[in-house]
Structure formats: C-alpha cells, structure tokens
Design an enzyme around this catalytic site. Structure first.
Site, PDB file in Angstrom:
ATOM      1  CE  LYS A 218     -14.162 -49.198  19.345  1.00 14.61           C
ATOM      2  NZ  LYS A 218     -14.371 -50.630  19.322  1.00 14.61           N
ATOM      3  CB  CYS A 272     -19.482 -50.238  21.764  1.00 13.15           C
ATOM      4  SG  CYS A 272     -18.685 -51.238  23.010  1.00 13.15           S
TER       5      CYS A 272
HETATM    6  N1  SAJ Z   1     -28.331 -54.401  16.390  1.00 16.99           N
HETATM    7  C1  SAJ Z   1     -29.511 -54.224  15.677  1.00 16.99           C
HETATM    8  N2  SAJ Z   1     -29.565 -54.648  14.369  1.00 16.99           N
HETATM    9  C2  SAJ Z   1     -28.485 -55.225  13.767  1.00 16.99           C
HETATM   10  C3  SAJ Z   1     -27.286 -55.388  14.498  1.00 16.99           C
HETATM   11  C4  SAJ Z   1     -27.246 -54.965  15.814  1.00 16.99           C
HETATM   12  O1  SAJ Z   1     -30.514 -53.705  16.195  1.00 16.99           O
HETATM   13  O2  SAJ Z   1     -28.619 -55.589  12.597  1.00 16.99           O
HETATM   14  C5  SAJ Z   1     -28.274 -53.941  17.804  1.00 16.99           C
HETATM   15  C6  SAJ Z   1     -28.029 -55.103  18.769  1.00 16.99           C
HETATM   16  O3  SAJ Z   1     -29.233 -55.739  19.092  1.00 16.99           O
HETATM   17  C7  SAJ Z   1     -27.431 -54.349  19.950  1.00 16.99           C
HETATM   18  C8  SAJ Z   1     -26.644 -53.223  19.295  1.00 16.99           C
HETATM   19  O4  SAJ Z   1     -27.150 -53.123  17.967  1.00 16.99           O
HETATM   20  O5  SAJ Z   1     -28.445 -53.784  20.769  1.00 16.99           O
HETATM   21  C9  SAJ Z   1     -25.152 -53.427  19.244  1.00 16.99           C
HETATM   22  O6  SAJ Z   1     -24.835 -54.780  18.955  1.00 16.99           O
HETATM   23  P1  SAJ Z   1     -23.678 -55.203  17.940  1.00 16.99           P
HETATM   24  O7  SAJ Z   1     -23.652 -56.673  17.877  1.00 16.99           O
HETATM   25  O8  SAJ Z   1     -23.860 -54.497  16.663  1.00 16.99           O
HETATM   26  O9  SAJ Z   1     -22.355 -54.595  18.557  1.00 16.99           O
HETATM   27  P2  SAJ Z   1     -21.611 -54.621  20.004  1.00 16.99           P
HETATM   28  O10 SAJ Z   1     -21.983 -53.359  20.732  1.00 16.99           O
HETATM   29  O11 SAJ Z   1     -21.793 -55.891  20.719  1.00 16.99           O
HETATM   30  O12 SAJ Z   1     -20.066 -54.546  19.519  1.00 16.99           O
HETATM   31  C10 SAJ Z   1     -19.657 -53.493  18.679  1.00 16.99           C
HETATM   32  C11 SAJ Z   1     -18.863 -54.092  17.491  1.00 16.99           C
HETATM   33  N3  SAJ Z   1     -18.652 -53.063  16.486  1.00 16.99           N
HETATM   34  C12 SAJ Z   1     -18.977 -53.279  15.169  1.00 16.99           C
HETATM   35  O13 SAJ Z   1     -19.468 -54.316  14.789  1.00 16.99           O
HETATM   36  C13 SAJ Z   1     -18.646 -52.187  14.218  1.00 16.99           C
HETATM   37  C14 SAJ Z   1     -17.525 -54.624  17.993  1.00 16.99           C
HETATM   38  O14 SAJ Z   1     -16.724 -55.076  16.911  1.00 16.99           O
HETATM   39  C15 SAJ Z   1     -16.779 -53.531  18.786  1.00 16.99           C
HETATM   40  O15 SAJ Z   1     -15.520 -53.984  19.266  1.00 16.99           O
HETATM   41  C16 SAJ Z   1     -17.644 -53.141  19.947  1.00 16.99           C
HETATM   42  O16 SAJ Z   1     -18.867 -52.578  19.433  1.00 16.99           O
HETATM   43  C17 SAJ Z   1     -16.886 -52.126  20.792  1.00 16.99           C
HETATM   44  O17 SAJ Z   1     -16.323 -52.524  21.829  1.00 16.99           O
HETATM   45  O18 SAJ Z   1     -16.757 -50.974  20.367  1.00 16.99           O
END
Ligand code: SAJ
Length: 429
Positions: A218, A272
């Site tokens: 995780k 997360c």
């Molecule tokens: N972000 C960027 N650039 C990107 C992708 C995301 O700046 O290319 C930023 C987003 O704007 C945001 C942050 O990252 O601020 C996180 O967003 P996210 O969509 O990457 O992830 P979360 O936090 O919504 O969900 C994540 C997911 N983990 C992964 O994709 C590895 C989800 O599957 C998990 O279940 C979740 O964390 C969790 O609960 O741990």
C-alpha cells in the site's frame, strides 16, 4: 470463521469504512458499522451519509432500509471485524511525520471485549510495516483467554490479516468492486479467511501474501505516484527556468513507448499520497532517500507557485503604472485537492489561495464550482466566492489551481487580455 460470515463489523465509518460497509450490505450480508462519532452514526441510521462520494447516499439508504446496515458507537459481537480508522501523523510533535497508531489501538481495545473464537480481524487502515503485528499484540494483551496467530500460528482462535484499500476518491464504489486486492494474512489460514470475505463483493483478483508485504505494498503504490508526480513537478520548475513549455515537453516525451510522465501541478494534496510515503521514511529514514526527496519537492511546489503569482503581480503593475497593488484583483480558480471533487483536505490550492488572500492588499476572488460556501479558513478574510464569469470579468490576474472541467471549458478569448498563472497547463498547454 466460515467462508460465509453472518455478520461483519466495520470499525470506522469514514471515506473507506462506510462505502465498504454499504457494499457488503448490498450483497445481503448483515453489517454493523461502528464509529466514535455519534452524529455520523445517527446520520447513517437515518439512511443518509456524512461524507461526499458519488452514489454512496443511494447505496447506504437501500442498505439501511432493507435492514442489512446498522450503525452504533459501541462494538457488538460479529464474525469478522474490519478496521478502517485513520492513521495520521503523530500529534503534538512539530513537523512529525511518524505515524500515529492510536486510532488502531483504540479500535483494538474497543472490539476486544466482544471477540470470540473463530473471529477474523482485518486491518485496512494505511499503516507502517509492522502495524498488523502490533494490532495482534494489542488484541492478545486484552484477551489472554483467546489465542492469536503470533503465538499459535494456524491453530489460533482469532485470524488476523492486513488488506489495504486502494480506491480512488470519487470512484470508490466502482473501484471497491473492480480493483484487485492484496491480502496479507498473518498465516495462510488468515489470508484464506480474509480472501473469502472480500470475494463476497470483489470482482478483481485477490492476491495472497503476508501482512508485512501487504502493508508495504500500500505504501509503495502511493509512494510510486508521489515520486512520479515529484519528477513532473521538478521538470516544471526546470522548464520554467529554461523557458520551455513543460506541458508540450511532457506530451512529446510521452510519445516514447516506454515513457509515461505524470502531470505537474501546484503540489500534491489529499490525505494519502502526501502522507503515506512518510511511513516508509519513518521506518527506514537512512535508506528512503528518493521517497523523502520526492515528498519535499511536492511539498515545496506551493511556495514556488506563490513566487510565480508575486512575479505576475509585479509584471502587471509594471504594465499599468497608474494602478497600485490594492487595485489589482486576483482570481484563484479552484480550491479542491484534485479535479471535479469538493474535497479540500490537504489541498495545495487551498494553501496557495489562503496565502494569496493574507498577503495581497487588493481584492481576491475565488471560483470553486463544487462548493457553495468558503471553507472556515477563508471565511474571516476579504476573499469572495464568485462565479466563473464574474471572476473573468473583474480579475486582472488569474491563478489556475485545479483542472476542474468547468475551467477547461473556458475559451482562450476569455482570458487573452489577462495575466495568467496556470499551474495545471490547461490554459497554457
Ligand atoms: N496529482 C498531480 N499530478 C498527477 C496526478 C495527481 O499533481 O499527474 C495530484 C492531484 O492533483 C492530487 C494528488 O496528486 O493533489 C493526489 O491525487 P491522486 O488522484 O493521484 O490520488 P488520491 O490521493 O485521490 O488517491 C490515491 C490513489 N493512489 C494511487 O493512485 C497510487 C488511490 O488509488 C488510493 O486508494 C488513495 O490514494 C488512498 O486512499 O491511498
């Protein structure tokens, strides 16, 4: 535990626990949800929800109406217990990035009086490596009359496993069912019992491993994403210095068959990705160098964006010598931590906006189509929540912080005479 439990108890009815409870209940399994928040318990028992997640209200309402889901503040006997409580950073220690397991400890103590031979206990909370062993130790301490896997192995009365969630906020219900799951039992029998439980609703594959590997898996998933976002964020800073459009650069580099760079932004938000990598660092600080650096790169991005806003404001005032800073109107587009949600937790957009509001002398307009009133942090300030068109009409400097679909629909001609700081590359790509 038999492979068909009669009753499942979910401890912690938050962003993961409540959807999980509702999905089990939707498969006609009796679910007892437990939460320390009496108000949340009352809301759920009325068939309503206290969190925002698409379609969850409908699933919870049906589950409660049909009698499969009931919430309470006090744990009751069940066949399986699934713990989904928060694991924040340790409170009270300034700048601490060490995990606080006190909610898991409290959950263990609260279920221990109702545990009985044959029960399965699963930890779902994102946790540092070793947390499942610790949970089992707390349970064993509270119930010396029962045997646990750490001392009795496959013959134990209680089965214990770690099974992390990996669902994306905004798509929780679909991903809960469709995603593969990693099942980390303290023994093979523990893993089997946990996999049987999840197979009640999981259509993805259940992969069996041990508890420590599942815990690390995780943390690895979210650290992988954080490190890759940090790479994109670092590139955006380098490209800015070299006068290269980073969005075009990434688009071009990604045409290589083995390159897939993520998107830069104003920083990494949510509860997360900005948190979990620290649990690896906290376990092995000497060795988690890249993971730690990535965290620092992403945490530093909001300050870099603020510098860009300051530069743009100076440039605007240089071009309009008759205007003073207090006559310069700034509009911040987006407060959420990512597109098309209303979740503002740990949002870099909110952090940046707050700093602009408190440091800029002139008016600050905020556009966030997913909320109806400003969050508490911004309410006592001069900031105003306005519609897109009002911000476009009144502001001199536009700061794009979240790539909401409504903002993507804004046409170039609507912003062509404005000073723009675009942290997501949707207006400048
Ligand atoms: N972000 C960027 N650039 C990107 C992708 C995301 O700046 O290319 C930023 C987003 O704007 C945001 C942050 O990252 O601020 C996180 O967003 P996210 O969509 O990457 O992830 P979360 O936090 O919504 O969900 C994540 C997911 N983990 C992964 O994709 C590895 C989800 O599957 C998990 O279940 C979740 O964390 C969790 O609960 O741990």
């Amino acid at each position: 535990m038999t492979s068909n439990p009669k009753t499942i108890s979910i401890i912690g009815l938050g962003y993961i626990g409540l959807p999980t409870a509702a999905v089990f209940a939707s498969r006609n399994v009796k679910v007892i949800g437990v939460d320390v928040n009496a108000q949340a318990v009352d809301t759920i028992n009325m068939g309503q929800i206290h969190i925002v997640e698409p379609d969850l209200d409908r699933v919870v309402q049906t589950a409660v109406t049909k009698g499969y889901l009931r919430a309470t503040t006090v744990p009751e006997p069940a066949d399986a217990f699934l713990i989904a409580v928060p694991t924040p950073f340790k409170h009270g220690v300034t700048g601490s990035h060490d995990p606080d397991l006190s909610y898991i400890e409290a959950a263990a103590k609260s279920i221990s009086p109702v545990l009985s031979k044959g029960n399965l206990v699963i930890l779902e909370s994102t946790s540092p490596v070793g947390a499942t062993d610790q949970l089992a130790a707390w349970l064993a301490e509270a119930r010396p009359d029962l045997s646990f896997p750490q001392t009795y192995g496959e013959d134990s009365d209680i089965r214990v496993a770690y099974c992390p969630e990996r669902v994306l906020p905004g798509k929780v219900l679909a991903e809960l069912v469709a995603n593969d799951r990693v099942i980390g039992g303290m023994t093979p029998k523990c893993s089997k019992a946990a996999a049987d439980l999840y197979r009640i609703f999981v259509q993805g594959e259940c992969f069996i491993t041990n508890a420590r590997t599942a815990e690390m898996c995780k943390l690895t998933e979210n650290s992988f994403r954080d490190v890759n976002i940090a790479f994109a964020n670092e590139l955006s800073i380098i490209c800015d210095k070299l006068n290269i459009n980073v969005w075009e650069l990434i688009r071009l580099a990604n045409r290589h068959p083995r390159v897939n760079i993520l998107q830069p932004g104003p920083g990494v938000g949510g509860h997360c990705i900005a948190v979990d990598p620290w649990f690896i660092v906290s376990n092995t600080p000497e060795h988690a160098k890249l993971i730690q650096t990535a965290r620092k790169v992403n945490d530093g991005k909001p300050l870099w964006v603020l510098d860009k806003v300051r530069d743009a404001a100076y440039e605007f005032l240089g071009q309009h010598p008759s205007k003073t800073a207090s006559e310069l109107t700034i509009a911040c587009f987006g407060l959420a931590f990512k597109p098309d949600i209303d979740d503002l937790r740990e949002s870099p957009a909110l952090e940046i906006t707050h700093k602009i509001v408190t440091s800029h002398d002139g008016p600050v307009l905020i556009v966030e189509p997913n909320i109806t009133e400003l969050p508490l942090a911004l309410r006592p300030t001069k900031a105003k929540l306005v519609a897109i068109q009002d911000a476009l009409a009144e502001a001199d400097l536009l700061v794009l912080l979240v790539d909401h679909s409504q903002f993507k629909a804004i046409e170039q001609r609507q912003i062509s005479n404005k000073m723009v700081v675009d942290t997501r590359g949707i207006w400048s790509a």
